[in-house]
Design an enzyme around this catalytic site. Structure first.
Site, short mmCIF file in Angstrom:
data_model
loop_
_atom_site.label_atom_id
_atom_site.label_comp_id
_atom_site.label_asym_id
_atom_site.label_seq_id
_atom_site.Cartn_x
_atom_site.Cartn_y
_atom_site.Cartn_z
N ASP A 16 0.88 -1.19 -0.18
CA ASP A 16 0.09 -0.02 -0.25
C ASP A 16 0.66 1.34 -0.11
O ASP A 16 2.04 1.22 0.58
CB ASP A 16 -1.02 -0.04 1.25
CG ASP A 16 -2.05 0.91 1.06
OD1 ASP A 16 -2.34 1.30 0.14
OD2 ASP A 16 -2.68 1.21 2.27
N HIS A 63 2.17 3.93 -9.06
CA HIS A 63 2.15 2.28 -9.43
C HIS A 63 3.17 1.53 -10.23
O HIS A 63 3.51 0.54 -10.00
CB HIS A 63 0.65 2.05 -10.36
CG HIS A 63 -0.71 2.53 -9.45
ND1 HIS A 63 -0.53 2.13 -8.16
CD2 HIS A 63 -1.63 3.33 -9.95
CE1 HIS A 63 -1.91 2.61 -7.79
NE2 HIS A 63 -2.58 3.16 -8.70
N LEU A 113 10.74 -20.35 -4.99
CA LEU A 113 9.91 -19.34 -4.25
C LEU A 113 8.55 -19.36 -4.87
O LEU A 113 8.48 -19.48 -6.25
CB LEU A 113 10.31 -17.81 -4.58
CG LEU A 113 9.23 -16.80 -4.03
CD1 LEU A 113 9.43 -16.70 -2.41
CD2 LEU A 113 9.56 -15.54 -4.66
C1 IPE Z 1 -5.54 -2.56 -0.18
O1 IPE Z 1 -5.01 -1.22 -0.36
C2 IPE Z 1 -5.45 -3.26 -1.33
C3 IPE Z 1 -4.16 -3.32 -1.95
C4 IPE Z 1 -3.03 -3.08 -1.72
C5 IPE Z 1 -4.07 -3.97 -3.15
P1 IPE Z 1 -6.45 -0.08 -0.34
O2 IPE Z 1 -5.65 1.07 -0.60
O3 IPE Z 1 -7.15 -0.57 -1.38
O4 IPE Z 1 -7.06 -0.29 1.17
P2 IPE Z 1 -7.68 0.76 1.76
O5 IPE Z 1 -8.91 1.27 1.01
O6 IPE Z 1 -7.03 1.82 2.04
O7 IPE Z 1 -8.60 0.16 3.03
C1 IPE Z 2 -1.75 0.28 -3.34
O1 IPE Z 2 -1.37 1.71 -3.49
C2 IPE Z 2 -1.90 -0.20 -4.92
C3 IPE Z 2 -3.46 -0.59 -4.99
C4 IPE Z 2 -4.25 -0.75 -4.10
C5 IPE Z 2 -3.88 -1.08 -6.46
P1 IPE Z 2 -2.56 2.66 -3.37
O2 IPE Z 2 -3.26 2.95 -4.79
O3 IPE Z 2 -3.68 2.25 -2.51
O4 IPE Z 2 -1.90 4.03 -2.59
P2 IPE Z 2 -2.46 4.83 -1.81
O5 IPE Z 2 -3.07 4.12 -0.52
O6 IPE Z 2 -3.65 5.80 -2.10
O7 IPE Z 2 -1.22 5.82 -1.22
MG MG Z 3 -4.27 2.29 -0.33
#
Ligand code: IPE
Ligand code: IPE
Ligand code: MG
Length: 259
Positions: A37, A54, A148
């Site tokens: 995240d 990303h 792995l």
């Molecule tokens: C969880 O992250 C999903 C992934 C890392 C793929 P999110 O960014 O979607 O989660 P919330 O919305 O903060 O709970």
């Molecule tokens: C995790 O990073 C990737 C996905 C959930 C696809 P985020 O896109 O949730 O990044 P933040 O949480 O908004 O910083």
């Molecule tokens: Mg996120």
């Protein structure tokens, strides 16, 4: 210290919850799961569009896979796209799916060379036929590798997985191929997308958030949880090593008394 697993299910599915290194004497978790995240915040802090986060996140995946191999992890499961992430703006979802396709096309040969066995868990039906074909190809071309086990959770939701397993079991009982009385934790686990996998010993979430966001709800019953403040695109081998060191200091009791 980090003890072996006493419960029957954990012993069956988790290979005693980790292995003791011959050189350092510390315990390495057999299965590490990561909620990757913070891509969006990483990009925002640099005045860049979310998609740039990303892209950097995909580079961190490469580093993490190499670090996991180097540090003796056998199973690595990465949460890359949740069942709830479909709610994001259409443009971001398109960018994420196209990045995924790019990653699979450019990375699978390298993963195979590194001895990685690649799997996808999640609701594949929600992806395009083209992307589904890439998942199949990646799994086929890396099948049988042993260094792995890399599992990527895509369109994955823990509740969705549990509901689908319950539905499939109900069908099996209805069809007479499963005895309702034979339904126990182990039998249930066989209907999950993770049927062939051990439970995670360690769950890491980056970005400072302290929640599971619907990830591996069943499987993480006894996982050790580590929340790290690093944003996913900055994650590297030192962060993994720090998490493994923290894990090695944990006392896993599985409900038993402190001894
Ligand atoms: C969880 O992250 C999903 C992934 C890392 C793929 P999110 O960014 O979607 O989660 P919330 O919305 O903060 O709970
Ligand atoms: C995790 O990073 C990737 C996905 C959930 C696809 P985020 O896109 O949730 O990044 P933040 O949480 O908004 O910083
Ligand atoms: Mg996120």
């Amino acid at each position: 210290m980090n003890r072996a697993v006493p419960s029957e299910r954990a012993a069956v599915t988790s290979d005693a919850g980790g292995k003791r290194s011959k050189t350092s004497g510390s315990v390495t978790p057999c299965h590490v799961a990561i909620i990757m995240d913070g891509n969006g915040r990483w990009a925002k802090s640099r005045g860049m569009p979310r998609v740039a986060g990303h892209h950097s996140g995909a580079k961190a995946v490469r580093r993490c896979v190499e670090a996991a191999i180097d540090q003796g992890v056998e199973w690595l499961t990465l949460f890359a796209f949740s069942s709830e992430n479909w709610r994001r703006p259409e443009g971001e979802v398109m960018e994420l799916t196209s990045l995924l396709k790019q990653y699979l096309r450019s990375e699978v040969a390298e993963l195979a060379k590194q001895g990685v066995c690649f799997r996808v868990i999640g609701d594949r039906a929600r992806f395009s036929p083209e992307l589904r074909a890439e998942f199949d190809r990646a799994e086929r071309e890396t099948a049988g590798n042993r260094r792995l086990n890399l599992t990527v959770a895509l369109s994955y939701g823990g509740r969705d997985e549990i509901v689908k397993a319950a539905r499939a079991m109900a069908h099996a009982v209805q069809a007479g191929t499963l005895d309702a009385e034979a339904v126990d934790e182990q039998a249930f686990g066989k209907f999950l997308w993770t049927a062939a996998m051990p439970d995670p010993d360690l769950l890491i979430r980056t970005s400072g958030e302290r929640r599971l966001s619907n990830f591996l709800l069943w499987q993480c019953a006894y996982a050790e949880l580590i929340f790290m403040d690093v944003l996913w695109p900055d994650f590297d081998a030192t962060h993994l090593a720090a998490a493994l060191a923290d894990f090695a200091r944990r006392d896993r009791r599985y409900g038993a008394s402190v001894g």
